[in-house]
Design an enzyme around this catalytic site. Structure first.
Site, short mmCIF file in Angstrom:
data_model
loop_
_atom_site.label_atom_id
_atom_site.label_comp_id
_atom_site.label_asym_id
_atom_site.label_seq_id
_atom_site.Cartn_x
_atom_site.Cartn_y
_atom_site.Cartn_z
N TRP A 189 0.86 -1.19 0.00
CA TRP A 189 0.00 0.00 0.00
C TRP A 189 0.90 1.23 0.00
O TRP A 189 1.88 1.29 0.74
CB TRP A 189 -0.92 0.04 1.23
CG TRP A 189 -1.61 1.35 1.34
CD1 TRP A 189 -2.65 1.78 0.56
CD2 TRP A 189 -1.26 2.46 2.18
NE1 TRP A 189 -2.96 3.07 0.88
CE2 TRP A 189 -2.14 3.51 1.87
CE3 TRP A 189 -0.29 2.65 3.16
CZ2 TRP A 189 -2.08 4.75 2.51
CZ3 TRP A 189 -0.23 3.88 3.81
CH2 TRP A 189 -1.11 4.92 3.48
N GLU A 230 -3.07 -3.04 -2.28
CA GLU A 230 -4.22 -2.49 -1.54
C GLU A 230 -4.60 -1.11 -2.09
O GLU A 230 -3.82 -0.17 -2.01
CB GLU A 230 -3.84 -2.39 -0.05
CG GLU A 230 -4.92 -1.76 0.82
CD GLU A 230 -4.48 -1.65 2.30
OE1 GLU A 230 -3.30 -1.90 2.62
OE2 GLU A 230 -5.35 -1.29 3.12
N LYS A 232 -7.27 2.34 -2.50
CA LYS A 232 -7.85 3.28 -1.55
C LYS A 232 -8.57 4.39 -2.29
O LYS A 232 -8.23 4.70 -3.43
CB LYS A 232 -6.71 3.86 -0.71
CG LYS A 232 -7.17 4.64 0.49
CD LYS A 232 -6.02 4.87 1.46
CE LYS A 232 -6.51 5.64 2.66
NZ LYS A 232 -5.50 5.78 3.69
N ASP A 263 -9.63 -3.36 1.89
CA ASP A 263 -9.66 -2.78 3.24
C ASP A 263 -11.02 -2.11 3.36
O ASP A 263 -11.34 -1.21 2.57
CB ASP A 263 -8.51 -1.78 3.41
CG ASP A 263 -8.48 -1.11 4.77
OD1 ASP A 263 -9.55 -0.69 5.25
OD2 ASP A 263 -7.38 -0.98 5.35
N HIS A 266 -11.58 1.70 3.08
CA HIS A 266 -11.03 2.42 1.93
C HIS A 266 -12.03 2.75 0.84
O HIS A 266 -11.66 3.02 -0.30
CB HIS A 266 -9.88 1.61 1.32
CG HIS A 266 -8.65 1.67 2.16
ND1 HIS A 266 -7.42 1.25 1.72
CD2 HIS A 266 -8.45 2.12 3.42
CE1 HIS A 266 -6.52 1.43 2.67
NE2 HIS A 266 -7.13 1.95 3.72
N HIS A 290 -8.30 -6.39 4.84
CA HIS A 290 -7.96 -5.61 6.02
C HIS A 290 -9.30 -5.25 6.66
O HIS A 290 -10.05 -4.46 6.09
CB HIS A 290 -7.23 -4.31 5.66
CG HIS A 290 -5.75 -4.48 5.60
ND1 HIS A 290 -4.89 -3.44 5.31
CD2 HIS A 290 -4.97 -5.57 5.80
CE1 HIS A 290 -3.65 -3.89 5.34
NE2 HIS A 290 -3.67 -5.17 5.63
N ASP A 298 -11.78 6.90 6.74
CA ASP A 298 -10.93 5.74 7.01
C ASP A 298 -10.27 5.91 8.37
O ASP A 298 -9.06 6.03 8.48
CB ASP A 298 -9.89 5.67 5.88
CG ASP A 298 -8.91 4.53 6.05
OD1 ASP A 298 -9.30 3.50 6.62
OD2 ASP A 298 -7.74 4.68 5.61
N ASP A 300 -10.01 3.95 11.01
CA ASP A 300 -9.35 2.81 11.65
C ASP A 300 -9.69 2.66 13.12
O ASP A 300 -8.81 2.49 13.97
CB ASP A 300 -7.84 2.87 11.42
CG ASP A 300 -7.48 2.57 9.96
OD1 ASP A 300 -7.72 1.44 9.53
OD2 ASP A 300 -6.98 3.47 9.26
N ASP A 330 -6.75 -4.32 10.51
CA ASP A 330 -5.97 -3.10 10.29
C ASP A 330 -6.69 -1.91 10.92
O ASP A 330 -7.55 -1.30 10.31
CB ASP A 330 -5.79 -2.87 8.77
CG ASP A 330 -5.02 -1.59 8.49
OD1 ASP A 330 -4.35 -1.07 9.40
OD2 ASP A 330 -5.09 -1.09 7.35
C1 RNT Z 1 -3.73 2.69 4.94
C2 RNT Z 1 -3.83 1.23 4.69
C3 RNT Z 1 -2.68 0.42 5.19
C4 RNT Z 1 -2.19 0.85 6.57
C5 RNT Z 1 -1.17 -0.08 7.16
C6 RNT Z 1 -0.52 0.51 8.37
O1 RNT Z 1 -4.87 3.38 4.64
O2 RNT Z 1 -5.02 0.74 5.23
O3 RNT Z 1 -3.01 -0.91 5.15
O4 RNT Z 1 -3.25 0.98 7.46
O5 RNT Z 1 -0.26 -0.44 6.21
ZN ZN Z 2 -5.27 -1.38 5.21
#
Ligand code: RNT
Ligand code: ZN
Length: 423
Positions: A189, A230, A232, A263, A266, A290, A298, A300, A330
Site C-alpha cells: 500500500w 491495496e 484506496k 480494506d 477504503h 484488512h 478511514d 481505523d 488493520d
Molecule cells: C492505509 C492502509 C494500510 C495501513 C497499514 C498501516 O490506509 O489501510 O493498510 O493501514 O499499512
Molecule cells: Zn489497510
C-alpha cells in the site's frame, strides 16, 4: 474455573446446541472449524504505527489519535504486549509486521537496505509460538515520502529508492514463508496522491505501473510468498486523487497474477465491502482483507461486532471461502488500552465468523432460489436472536481463554504492573 461457572456454560451450550440442531446446524462442527481459523493480527495497533526507526510522526494520510499511556516502545515491549493479547484470544493466529518494525539493534538501516536478518527476531518469536507472519513494505513516515509520492514520484531517484524497498520487502516476506512453513502475505500500500485536483491523473498511474512491474518481476515460490496490492479512495491531505485507486490495482492484480486486498475502510462510506468479497471470489482464488471500522472516513477504529462485520463474515462462510479469504485486521486506536484494542477486535472477528457458521445458509439459499422471499426474511430475522453467546462462551472455555468479560481483569493487572511503568 470461569467465574461464570463451568457447569452453567456447559448447560447453556447444551440448550443452545439443541436450538441450532433444530435448524440443521451442528455447533460442535462450527466450533471445531472456528478453532482452525487464523487471523492476521497487525503488530501496529501496539504502538500507533510507530515502528522501531524513531523517525517521528506517522505520515501518509493516515492517523492514530489519542494518547492513552503505556504504549510499547521497543521490540521487547511490543512482543510482550502481543503475547498478552494472544493469551486472551482463542485459537492460533498470524502476526502482520510492517517494514518499519525491523530490529536493527541501534543501527540505522535504510529501507532499501533491509534484509531478512533484520527480521530474524520476529521469525524466532513466531516459531516459538507456532504463528505465521505476514509483511508490508512501509512507504510512509519517511523523508523520501514527505512529498506524498513514492512509487509514482516524478523523480526517478525517489521512485527507485522505493522500488528497491518493495523488492527488499518481498524477499523478507518470502523468508518468513520459508522459515515458518506457511506462505507470507506481502501487502503493498502506498499513500501517493494529491490534495487538490491534479493536472495529470494518468502520468502518476503509469509511473506506478512501471514501478510495480519492477518490484514484481522477481518470481518467488507461492509456497512462501503471496503478493497483494491495496487500493484506496482517499487519504487525509490526499482528498482529490489517489494514484493507487481500486480500479487501478484490481486491474493490475488481475493482469499480473497478484491479489487485490480489500480494506473496508477504503471505500465511500455507504459502500459495503461484504458484497465485493463474492465478486472477487468469482475470479481470484485468494481474497486478502484488512478488516477495520471506518467512522465517517478511514478512521481505523477498533473492529466491533457490527452489522458490516457480520456481513463480511457471512460472505466468507457462505461462499465456503475460509481457505481463500485471508483475514487480516488493520486499525490503530491510541485512545484506549492498546492490548485491549487487539483483544476486542480479534475476538469480534471470531464472534462474527461463529455467528456466520451458525446460519443455515443452504436452507436460505434454497428459499432465495425458490423465490420464497417471505420465509427467507422470516428465518433470517429469527436467527438473529438465536443463542450465539452460549456457543461463543463454550468455545472460549474449550480454548482455555477467559470467558465473557473476564479477560478485562487481566488487562487491568497488566496495565498497572507493566504498561503504566513505561512512562
Ligand atoms: C492505509 C492502509 C494500510 C495501513 C497499514 C498501516 O490506509 O489501510 O493498510 O493501514 O499499512
Ligand atoms: Zn489497510
Amino acid at each position: 474455573m470461569s467465574e461464570h461457572g463451568t457447569n452453567s456454560i456447559s448447560e447453556s451450550y447444551r440448550l443452545a446446541k439443541e436450538s441450532y440442531r433444530r435448524i440443521g446446524i451442528d455447533c460442535d462442527q462450527a466450533i471445531a472449524k472456528l478453532s482452525k481459523v487464523s487471523i492476521s493480527i497487525h503488530c501496529w495497533q501496539g504502538d500507533d504505527v510507530n515502528g522501531f526507526e524513531n523517525r517521528g510522526g506517522l505520515t501518509g494520510g493516515i492517523a492514530a489519535t489519542g494518547n492513552y499511556p503505556g504504549k510499547a516502545r521497543t521490540p521487547e515491549e511490543l512482543m510482550a504486549d502481543i503475547d498478552k493479547a494472544l493469551s486472551l484470544i482463542p485459537g492460533k493466529h498470524r502476526i502482520n509486521v510492517h517494514a518499519c518494525y525491523g530490529i536493527v539493534d541501534g543501527n540505522i538501516v535504510e529501507r532499501d537496505m533491509l534484509e531478512p536478518k533484520h527480521f530474524s527476531k520476529w521469525v524466532e518469536f513466531a516459531k516459538q509460538r507456532g504463528l505465521g507472519l505476514d509483511f508490508n513494505p512501509t512507504f510512509f513516515s519517511h523523508p523520501k515520502a514527505a512529498s506524498g509520492l513514492t512509487l509514482s514520484h516524478p523523480d526517478p531517484a525517489i521512485r527507485n529508492f522505493w522500488i528497491r524497498h518493495g523488492k527488499a520487502c518481498r524477499k523478507i516476506a518470502a523468508y518468513f514463508g520459508k522459515e515458518l512453513g506457511t506462505p507470507s502475505l506481502c501487502n503493498l500500500w502506498i499513500p501517493d496522491g494529491y490534495k487538490d485536483i491534479p493536472a495529470d491523473r494518468l502520468g502518476p498511474r503509469l509511473r506506478l505501473k512501471e514501478s510495480l512491474d519492477e518490484i514484481y518481476c522477481v518470481k518467488y515460490d507461492p509456497k512462501y510468498l503471496i503478493d497483494c496490492v491495496e487500493g484506496k479512495v482517499f487519504g487525509i491531505g490526499f482528498e482529490a486523487y489517489t494514484v493507487g485507486s481500486h480500479e487501478f490495482y484490481l486491474s493490475y492484480a488481475a493482469k499480473n497474477g497478484l491479489y487485490f486486498l480489500l480494506d473496508n475502510g477504503h471505500f465511500h462510506p455507504t459502500e459495503a465491502v461484504s458484497d465485493k468479497i463474492p465478486a472477487l471470489l468469482a475470479f481470484f482464488d485468494r481474497v486478502p482483507l484488512h478488516v477495520t471500522r471506518p467512522m465517517r472516513w478511514d478512521s481505523d477504529h477498533v473492529v466491533l461486532l457490527d452489522d458490516e462485520l457480520k456481513e463480511i463474515a457471512k460472505e466468507i462462510i457462505r461462499c465456503n471461502a475460509l481457505d481463500k479469504v485471508m483475514i487480516g485486521l488493520d486499525y490503530f486506536d491510541a485512545s484506549i488500552n492498546r492490548v485491549a484494542a487487539w483483544v476486542i477486535g480479534v475476538r469480534n472477528m471470531q464472534k462474527a465468523l461463529l455467528s456466520a457458521m451458525l446460519i443455515p445458509h443452504g436452507k436460505l439459499r434454497e428459499l432465495q432460489d425458490g423465490g420464497q422471499f417471505t420465509e427467507l426474511m422470516m428465518l433470517g430475522e429469527e436467527i438473529k436472536t438465536y443463542p450465539l453467546g452460549a456457543v461463543w462462551d463454550y468455545f472460549c472455555e474449550q480454548q482455555n481463554v477467559p470467558v465473557k468479560e473476564e479477560w478485562y481483569e487481566i488487562i487491568q493487572g497488566y496495565e498497572s504492573d507493566v504498561q503504566m511503568k513505561r512512562r
